[in-house]
Design a protein around this motif. Structure first.
Motif, PDB file in Angstrom:
ATOM      1  N   MET A  93      -4.459   7.471   7.081  1.00 49.75           N
ATOM      2  CA  MET A  93      -3.765   8.507   7.406  1.00 49.75           C
ATOM      3  C   MET A  93      -2.349   8.309   7.742  1.00 49.75           C
ATOM      4  O   MET A  93      -1.358   9.075   7.587  1.00 49.75           O
ATOM      5  N   THR A  94      -1.814   7.179   8.174  1.00 50.41           N
ATOM      6  CA  THR A  94      -0.518   6.784   8.576  1.00 50.41           C
ATOM      7  C   THR A  94       0.283   6.647   7.226  1.00 50.41           C
ATOM      8  O   THR A  94       1.386   7.420   7.215  1.00 50.41           O
ATOM      9  N   ILE A  95      -0.294   6.219   6.101  1.00 50.74           N
ATOM     10  CA  ILE A  95       0.305   6.282   5.088  1.00 50.74           C
ATOM     11  C   ILE A  95       0.271   7.441   4.461  1.00 50.74           C
ATOM     12  O   ILE A  95       1.378   8.061   3.542  1.00 50.74           O
TER      13      ILE A  95
ATOM     14  N   VAL B 287      11.993   9.103   8.091  1.00 55.09           N
ATOM     15  CA  VAL B 287      10.559   9.694   7.944  1.00 55.09           C
ATOM     16  C   VAL B 287       9.415   8.950   8.970  1.00 55.09           C
ATOM     17  O   VAL B 287       8.310   9.738   8.977  1.00 55.09           O
ATOM     18  N   ASP B 288      10.020   7.699   9.448  1.00 57.40           N
ATOM     19  CA  ASP B 288       9.252   7.373  10.377  1.00 57.40           C
ATOM     20  C   ASP B 288       9.105   8.089  11.835  1.00 57.40           C
ATOM     21  O   ASP B 288       8.184   7.842  12.651  1.00 57.40           O
ATOM     22  N   GLY B 289       9.955   8.757  11.900  1.00 57.91           N
ATOM     23  CA  GLY B 289      10.391   9.772  13.036  1.00 57.91           C
ATOM     24  C   GLY B 289      10.422   8.908  14.434  1.00 57.91           C
ATOM     25  O   GLY B 289      10.201   9.226  15.468  1.00 57.91           O
TER      26      GLY B 289
ATOM     27  N   ASN C 248       0.793  -1.240  -0.121  1.00 61.80           N
ATOM     28  CA  ASN C 248      -0.046  -0.018   0.115  1.00 61.80           C
ATOM     29  C   ASN C 248       0.880   1.202   0.025  1.00 61.80           C
ATOM     30  O   ASN C 248       0.479   2.481  -0.407  1.00 61.80           O
ATOM     31  N   LYS C 249       2.131   1.328   0.772  1.00 59.87           N
ATOM     32  CA  LYS C 249       2.883   2.333   0.544  1.00 59.87           C
ATOM     33  C   LYS C 249       3.389   2.590  -0.875  1.00 59.87           C
ATOM     34  O   LYS C 249       3.592   3.829  -1.224  1.00 59.87           O
ATOM     35  N   ARG C 250       3.894   1.362  -1.558  1.00 61.19           N
ATOM     36  CA  ARG C 250       4.359   1.523  -2.888  1.00 61.19           C
ATOM     37  C   ARG C 250       3.240   2.260  -3.731  1.00 61.19           C
ATOM     38  O   ARG C 250       3.486   3.206  -4.333  1.00 61.19           O
TER      39      ARG C 250
ATOM     40  N   SER D  16     -15.279 -12.844   3.874  1.00 59.19           N
ATOM     41  CA  SER D  16     -14.510 -13.627   2.862  1.00 59.19           C
ATOM     42  C   SER D  16     -13.009 -13.864   3.229  1.00 59.19           C
ATOM     43  O   SER D  16     -12.508 -14.799   2.987  1.00 59.19           O
ATOM     44  N   ARG D  17     -12.471 -12.999   4.279  1.00 59.87           N
ATOM     45  CA  ARG D  17     -11.248 -13.085   4.585  1.00 59.87           C
ATOM     46  C   ARG D  17     -11.251 -14.072   5.785  1.00 59.87           C
ATOM     47  O   ARG D  17     -10.190 -14.500   6.164  1.00 59.87           O
ATOM     48  N   GLY D  18     -12.381 -14.317   6.053  1.00 58.20           N
ATOM     49  CA  GLY D  18     -12.470 -14.998   7.697  1.00 58.20           C
ATOM     50  C   GLY D  18     -12.155 -14.322   8.702  1.00 58.20           C
ATOM     51  O   GLY D  18     -12.279 -15.042  10.058  1.00 58.20           O
TER      52      GLY D  18
HETATM   53  N1  LIG Z   1       7.783   1.204   9.927  1.00 62.98           N
HETATM   54  C1  LIG Z   1       6.530   1.159  10.554  1.00 62.98           C
HETATM   55  N2  LIG Z   1       6.191   0.098  10.580  1.00 62.98           N
HETATM   56  C2  LIG Z   1       4.876  -0.116  11.285  1.00 62.98           C
HETATM   57  C3  LIG Z   1       3.963   1.420  10.850  1.00 62.98           C
HETATM   58  C4  LIG Z   1       4.569   2.426  10.872  1.00 62.98           C
HETATM   59  O1  LIG Z   1       4.157   3.450  10.940  1.00 62.98           O
HETATM   60  N3  LIG Z   1       6.061   2.536  10.534  1.00 62.98           N
HETATM   61  N4  LIG Z   1       2.778   1.201  11.557  1.00 62.98           N
HETATM   62  C5  LIG Z   1       1.743  -0.080  11.418  1.00 62.98           C
HETATM   63  C6  LIG Z   1       1.458  -0.543  10.044  1.00 62.98           C
HETATM   64  N5  LIG Z   1       1.088   0.337   9.095  1.00 62.98           N
HETATM   65  C7  LIG Z   1       2.050   1.011   8.403  1.00 62.98           C
HETATM   66  O2  LIG Z   1       3.280   0.798   8.253  1.00 62.98           O
HETATM   67  C8  LIG Z   1      -0.361   0.560   8.583  1.00 62.98           C
HETATM   68  C9  LIG Z   1      -1.201   0.036   9.352  1.00 62.98           C
HETATM   69  C10 LIG Z   1      -2.787  -0.029   8.815  1.00 62.98           C
HETATM   70  C11 LIG Z   1      -2.876   0.757   7.692  1.00 62.98           C
HETATM   71  C12 LIG Z   1      -4.048   0.923   7.125  1.00 62.98           C
HETATM   72  O3  LIG Z   1      -4.416   1.758   6.200  1.00 62.98           O
HETATM   73  N6  LIG Z   1      -5.146   0.188   7.500  1.00 62.98           N
HETATM   74  C13 LIG Z   1      -6.736   0.352   7.020  1.00 62.98           C
HETATM   75  C14 LIG Z   1      -6.970  -1.292   7.015  1.00 62.98           C
HETATM   76  C15 LIG Z   1      -6.140  -2.375   6.114  1.00 62.98           C
HETATM   77  C16 LIG Z   1      -6.711  -3.719   5.867  1.00 62.98           C
HETATM   78  O4  LIG Z   1      -7.956  -3.795   5.356  1.00 62.98           O
HETATM   79  O5  LIG Z   1      -5.928  -4.670   6.238  1.00 62.98           O
HETATM   80  C17 LIG Z   1      -7.423   0.870   7.828  1.00 62.98           C
HETATM   81  O6  LIG Z   1      -7.332   1.190   8.898  1.00 62.98           O
HETATM   82  O7  LIG Z   1      -8.365   1.393   7.139  1.00 62.98           O
HETATM   83  C18 LIG Z   1      -1.688   1.720   7.084  1.00 62.98           C
HETATM   84  C19 LIG Z   1      -0.540   1.446   7.627  1.00 62.98           C
HETATM   85  C20 LIG Z   1       2.820  -1.204  12.003  1.00 62.98           C
HETATM   86  N7  LIG Z   1       4.111  -0.951  11.496  1.00 62.98           N
END
Ligand SMILES: Nc1nc2c(c(=O)[nH]1)N[C@@H](CN(C=O)c1ccc(C(=O)N[C@@H](CCC(=O)O)C(=O)O)cc1)CN2
Length: 369
Positions: free
Chosen positions: A349-351, A195-197, A128-130, A318-320
């Motif tokens: 928002m994380t991404i 960039v992860d801070g 998703n990040k890519r 569907s994913r269980g």
């Molecule tokens: N180096 C890092 N590792 C991890 C981080 C991080 O910020 N930096 N955070 C989490 C995982 N994470 C990003 O890496 C992350 C988690 C969830 C989502 C997201 O968009 N979730 C969706 C649901 C996705 C799904 O259906 O599976 C949502 O909440 O709507 C984005 C990023 C741990 N590791």
């Protein structure tokens, strides 16, 4: 039939956190269990919640479609803070800035991501990040290392990216395999590209008045951005952060304090967690326990930001499994004035914040305003 779907969180009906071996998020391709748990915090005081997880549906589907609906009736429902659409809006803004930078100085921001092992959830987040990078025109570089790699292997790639001027941000996807020293690996990332801070200097600067961190960690930064973009004022408010992780809880509390809220942190050793939470105008739940925060923990009219992303078994999906937050959505939506859903709240928002930090880094490296 909504009442059948949205069962009462405090009922005795139980739903289960996915057990170790059956959790598809934690299994490798060959079915081998890669990790014990998705959520890292197992606070002793919270274990009873795990035993009595109620069937508090994570799927706020009828409500998420009602973007920013305000409470109007006797059976009031909170405004839904739509993280997915706010994240899209931010990506659009980043796109514009990336093009402007490219046109003006010929520089394209670059993000390098290193992932070790094949944990399903981590692989999804990295993909998703890519995709997010592609969508805004940021260059992405990806290194995927086998589970049994050494710390030295990871640090070697980090060093190469540290020296590569086309890379403005470096991220090591967490969690790392248990044989690796996370601290040592994260410390190898140059602070200018962190960039992860997660660098302690960044957190130190966040904690000190008058200091500016180079980067703010993405998830807590995303929480604050959601509040800003939803016109929710923070100044002078009582805020409670549930959870004290280095990645979310602790920086979220510091950010709220920097916004002039009066902040309390509730954690596994807090004896009166519910009572303290009930006093808050703003609650950020980041504890990793599904449906822990019930409706009666929340002051009427409070704003609730749910950081939890917990898989629970769901034969109908569907994913269980389905994802639920740390907040019992169906109860809290009736009490709060605004709430983030799971999924579709803080996660996207994380991404978006990661892309923002990468753009900030590239601009800083090239003195581009
Ligand atoms: N180096 C890092 N590792 C991890 C981080 C991080 O910020 N930096 N955070 C989490 C995982 N994470 C990003 O890496 C992350 C988690 C969830 C989502 C997201 O968009 N979730 C969706 C649901 C996705 C799904 O259906 O599976 C949502 O909440 O709507 C984005 C990023 C741990 N590791």
């Amino acid at each position: 039939m909504a009442s059948m779907i949205f069962t009462d969180c405090s009922s005795s009906t139980t739903s289960r956190l996915l057990p170790l071996a059956r959790n598809p998020l934690l299994r490798g391709k060959d079915g081998v269990v890669l990790f014990r748990r998705l959520v890292t915090l197992t606070p002793p005081n919270f274990t009873s919640y795990r035993r009595t997880l109620t069937l508090c549906s994570s799927s706020p589907s009828p409500l998420t479609h009602v973007t920013a609906s305000l409470a109007t009736e006797a059976s009031a429902t909170a405004k839904i803070i739509d993280g997915k659409s706010i994240a899209k809006q931010i990506r659009d803004e980043i796109s514009v800035e990336v093009s402007r930078m490219k046109d003006a100085i010929g520089v394209v921001p670059g993000l390098a991501v290193i992932i070790v092992g094949d944990r399903k959830d981590s692989v999804t987040y990295v993909r998703n990040k890519r995709k997010a990078c592609e969508s805004v025109g940021i260059n992405s570089f990806e290194v995927r290392l086998p589970e049994d790699s050494t710390e030295q292997d990871v640090v070697k790639f980090i060093s190469d990216f540290n020296d590569d001027s086309s890379v403005h941000g470096i991220l090591v996807q967490l969690p790392l395999p248990s044989h690796m020293n996370e601290e040592k690996i994260l410390d190898a990332v140059r602070i200018e590209k962190d960039v992860d801070g997660f660098n302690p200097l960044n957190i130190g600067c966040l904690a000190m008045r008058g200091r500016e961190p180079m980067f703010v960690p993405c998830t807590p930064k995303g929480c604050i951005e959601l509040l800003h973009r939803s016109d929710i004022s923070i100044k002078g408010k009582k805020a409670v952060v549930i959870g004290r992780s280095n990645i979310v809880g602790m920086p979220a509390a510091l950010l709220l304090q920097n916004e002039n809220a009066t902040v309390s942190i509730v954690h596994s050793r807090t004896p009166n967690a519910e009572e303290l939470t009930r006093q808050a105008d703003i609650v950020i739940a980041a504890v990793g326990v599904p449906n822990m925060v019930k409706g009666n923990w929340i002051k009427p009219g409070a704003v609730v930001i749910d950081v939890g992303i917990n898989p629970v078994e769901d034969a109908k999906s569907s994913r269980g499994y389905r994802l639920v937050g740390d907040v019992c959505y169906e109860e809290v939506v009736k009490v709060a004035s605004a709430i983030t859903p799971v999924p579709g709240g803080v996660g996207p928002m994380t991404i978006a914040m990661l892309l923002t930090n990468t753009l900030i880094s590239a601009k800083r490296a090239h003195n581009f305003e």
